[in-house]
Design an enzyme around this catalytic site. Structure first.
Site, PDB file in Angstrom:
ATOM      1  N   ASN A  96       0.865  -1.177   0.000  1.00  0.00           N
ATOM      2  CA  ASN A  96       0.000   0.000   0.000  1.00  0.00           C
ATOM      3  C   ASN A  96       0.901   1.227   0.000  1.00  0.00           C
ATOM      4  O   ASN A  96       1.491   1.561   1.018  1.00  0.00           O
ATOM      5  CB  ASN A  96      -0.903  -0.026   1.247  1.00  0.00           C
ATOM      6  CG  ASN A  96      -1.721   1.248   1.383  1.00  0.00           C
ATOM      7  OD1 ASN A  96      -1.781   2.063   0.461  1.00  0.00           O
ATOM      8  ND2 ASN A  96      -2.348   1.439   2.542  1.00  0.00           N
ATOM      9  N   LYS A 102       0.121   4.259  -0.301  1.00  0.00           N
ATOM     10  CA  LYS A 102      -0.519   5.453   0.270  1.00  0.00           C
ATOM     11  C   LYS A 102      -0.276   6.652  -0.673  1.00  0.00           C
ATOM     12  O   LYS A 102      -0.229   6.453  -1.888  1.00  0.00           O
ATOM     13  CB  LYS A 102       0.001   5.689   1.692  1.00  0.00           C
ATOM     14  CG  LYS A 102      -0.149   4.423   2.559  1.00  0.00           C
ATOM     15  CD  LYS A 102       0.120   4.617   4.006  1.00  0.00           C
ATOM     16  CE  LYS A 102      -0.068   3.300   4.743  1.00  0.00           C
ATOM     17  NZ  LYS A 102       0.109   3.417   6.191  1.00  0.00           N
ATOM     18  N   HIS A 130      -9.457   1.576   5.063  1.00  0.00           N
ATOM     19  CA  HIS A 130      -8.167   1.760   5.740  1.00  0.00           C
ATOM     20  C   HIS A 130      -8.359   2.736   6.910  1.00  0.00           C
ATOM     21  O   HIS A 130      -9.114   3.696   6.808  1.00  0.00           O
ATOM     22  CB  HIS A 130      -7.124   2.297   4.753  1.00  0.00           C
ATOM     23  CG  HIS A 130      -5.745   2.214   5.297  1.00  0.00           C
ATOM     24  ND1 HIS A 130      -5.257   3.121   6.215  1.00  0.00           N
ATOM     25  CD2 HIS A 130      -4.748   1.305   5.109  1.00  0.00           C
ATOM     26  CE1 HIS A 130      -4.016   2.779   6.549  1.00  0.00           C
ATOM     27  NE2 HIS A 130      -3.686   1.674   5.895  1.00  0.00           N
ATOM     28  N   GLU A 133      -6.595   5.059   7.987  1.00  0.00           N
ATOM     29  CA  GLU A 133      -6.296   6.467   7.696  1.00  0.00           C
ATOM     30  C   GLU A 133      -7.529   7.150   7.105  1.00  0.00           C
ATOM     31  O   GLU A 133      -7.813   8.312   7.400  1.00  0.00           O
ATOM     32  CB  GLU A 133      -5.081   6.562   6.760  1.00  0.00           C
ATOM     33  CG  GLU A 133      -3.795   6.267   7.521  1.00  0.00           C
ATOM     34  CD  GLU A 133      -2.688   5.667   6.705  1.00  0.00           C
ATOM     35  OE1 GLU A 133      -2.749   5.667   5.461  1.00  0.00           O
ATOM     36  OE2 GLU A 133      -1.717   5.168   7.328  1.00  0.00           O
ATOM     37  N   GLU A 154      -5.187  -4.579  10.842  1.00  0.00           N
ATOM     38  CA  GLU A 154      -4.158  -3.551  10.994  1.00  0.00           C
ATOM     39  C   GLU A 154      -4.386  -2.784  12.292  1.00  0.00           C
ATOM     40  O   GLU A 154      -5.204  -1.849  12.330  1.00  0.00           O
ATOM     41  CB  GLU A 154      -4.217  -2.563   9.826  1.00  0.00           C
ATOM     42  CG  GLU A 154      -3.899  -3.160   8.470  1.00  0.00           C
ATOM     43  CD  GLU A 154      -3.316  -2.125   7.512  1.00  0.00           C
ATOM     44  OE1 GLU A 154      -2.258  -2.391   6.959  1.00  0.00           O
ATOM     45  OE2 GLU A 154      -3.914  -1.042   7.348  1.00  0.00           O
ATOM     46  N   GLY A 173       2.851   2.642  10.730  1.00  0.00           N
ATOM     47  CA  GLY A 173       3.815   3.729  10.547  1.00  0.00           C
ATOM     48  C   GLY A 173       4.569   4.108  11.806  1.00  0.00           C
ATOM     49  O   GLY A 173       5.198   5.166  11.860  1.00  0.00           O
ATOM     50  N   SER A 206       3.701  -1.820  10.313  1.00  0.00           N
ATOM     51  CA  SER A 206       5.164  -1.862  10.491  1.00  0.00           C
ATOM     52  C   SER A 206       5.772  -3.217  10.124  1.00  0.00           C
ATOM     53  O   SER A 206       6.676  -3.703  10.805  1.00  0.00           O
ATOM     54  CB  SER A 206       5.548  -1.455  11.923  1.00  0.00           C
ATOM     55  OG  SER A 206       5.182  -0.113  12.172  1.00  0.00           O
TER      56      SER A 206
HETATM   57  P1  13P Z   1       3.214   0.647   7.606  1.00  0.00           P
HETATM   58  O1  13P Z   1       3.718  -0.651   7.043  1.00  0.00           O
HETATM   59  O2  13P Z   1       3.941   1.836   7.081  1.00  0.00           O
HETATM   60  O3  13P Z   1       3.149   0.596   9.101  1.00  0.00           O
HETATM   61  O4  13P Z   1       1.703   0.827   7.090  1.00  0.00           O
HETATM   62  C1  13P Z   1       0.819  -0.215   7.244  1.00  0.00           C
HETATM   63  C2  13P Z   1      -0.425   0.093   6.510  1.00  0.00           C
HETATM   64  O5  13P Z   1      -1.178   0.965   6.892  1.00  0.00           O
HETATM   65  C3  13P Z   1      -0.695  -0.657   5.279  1.00  0.00           C
HETATM   66  O6  13P Z   1      -1.980  -0.419   4.819  1.00  0.00           O
END
Ligand code: 13P
Length: 260
Positions: free
Chosen positions: A11, A13, A101, A103, A173, A179, A219
């Site tokens: 992903n 982003k 997601h 976010e 997640e 992150g 992560s």
């Molecule tokens: P990270 O791997 O950067 O922690 O992000 C995970 C994520 O949100 C994947 O959708």
């Protein structure tokens, strides 16, 4: 237990222009070989602006990496300024669409009702949703992780038939792990992924639960992926930061299938 091919998804982003995206996919295609694709499915989820470029590259070179999107609007067309429809994504050979997601839920106010509509829209156009669920740090500390995750599943799968549900990938997640460099321990991730599968079993039966792929995200790196993937109920990874670099993501894809 049914054998489930791991799905390792990148992903990206809001990163990578279409030119960056092409460069990463070219390197990824060079790093991964037939043995990798046989043991794990790999998907990349560029920004909308890079989807067409990546699709052209994958098609031209017959690279068996699946194309994914990060979001969709739940209508075929219409007056929805700035949105992208499932018809448009399907036409680009998009196979997976990330839905719900954290976010988007946290920063853009996506409710379970909207996530449910998006899930249904993606399924209605022959694509597979990657449905993201997960708890905040406060919820984990309060001991309400399962209640939160199972509550999201119940709401997000509302009205979805068993035939359609069979196409859904679920990504657990934990929000506090995204992150932050703070990964869930393999045991903690396994416990929630097991509960997710049990929920699918209750809602749709054990046969479908045995076939459903449950990813872990938060992560994930080349250093921790193998241990996570060795858990019996974790069938892949949804990778953010570490998927931006082709070499790191290729290592994750390779390590992610060595446990099976
Ligand atoms: P990270 O791997 O950067 O922690 O992000 C995970 C994520 O949100 C994947 O959708």
């Amino acid at each position: 237990m049914a054998s489930r091919k791991p799905l390792i998804s990148g992903n990206w982003k809001m990163n990578h222009t279409h030119l960056d995206a092409i460069a990463v996919v070219q390197k990824l295609a060079y790093s991964l070989g037939p043995a990798d694709y046989e043991r794990a499915e790999v998907s990349v989820h560029p920004s909308f602006t890079a989807l067409r470029s990546v699709q052209t590259l994958l098609d031209a070179d017959e690279v068996p990496i699946a194309l994914g999107a990060q979001n969709v609007y739940p209508a075929d067309s219409g007056a929805y300024t700035g949105e992208v429809s499932p018809v448009m994504l399907a036409k680009l050979n998009v196979r997976y669409v990330i839905v719900g997601h954290s976010e988007r839920r946290q920063l853009l106010g996506e409710t379970d009702g909207m996530v449910n509509q998006k899930l249904v829209a993606v399924l209605g156009h022959g694509m597979s949703p990657i449905l993201c669920v997960g708890e905040t740090l406060e919820e984990r500390e309060a001991g309400t992780t399962e209640a939160k995750v199972l509550g999201q599943l119940k709401a997000d799968f509302e009205g979805v038939s068993p035939e359609a549900a069979a196409k859904v990938v679920i990504a657990y997640e934990p929000i506090w792990a995204i992150g932050t460099g703070r990964t869930a321990s393999p045991d903690d991730a396994q416990a929630v992924c097991k509960a997710v599968r049990a929920w699918v079993g209750e809602a749709y039966g054990s046969e479908l639960a045995g076939r459903t792929r449950v990813q872990y995200g938060g992560s994930v790196t080349p250093d921790n992926v193998a241990e996570l993937m060795a858990q019996p109920d974790i069938d892949g990874a949804l990778v953010g930061g570490a998927s931006l670099d082709a070499e790191r993501f290729a290592r994750i894809a390779r390590l992610g299938h060595q446990a099976d």
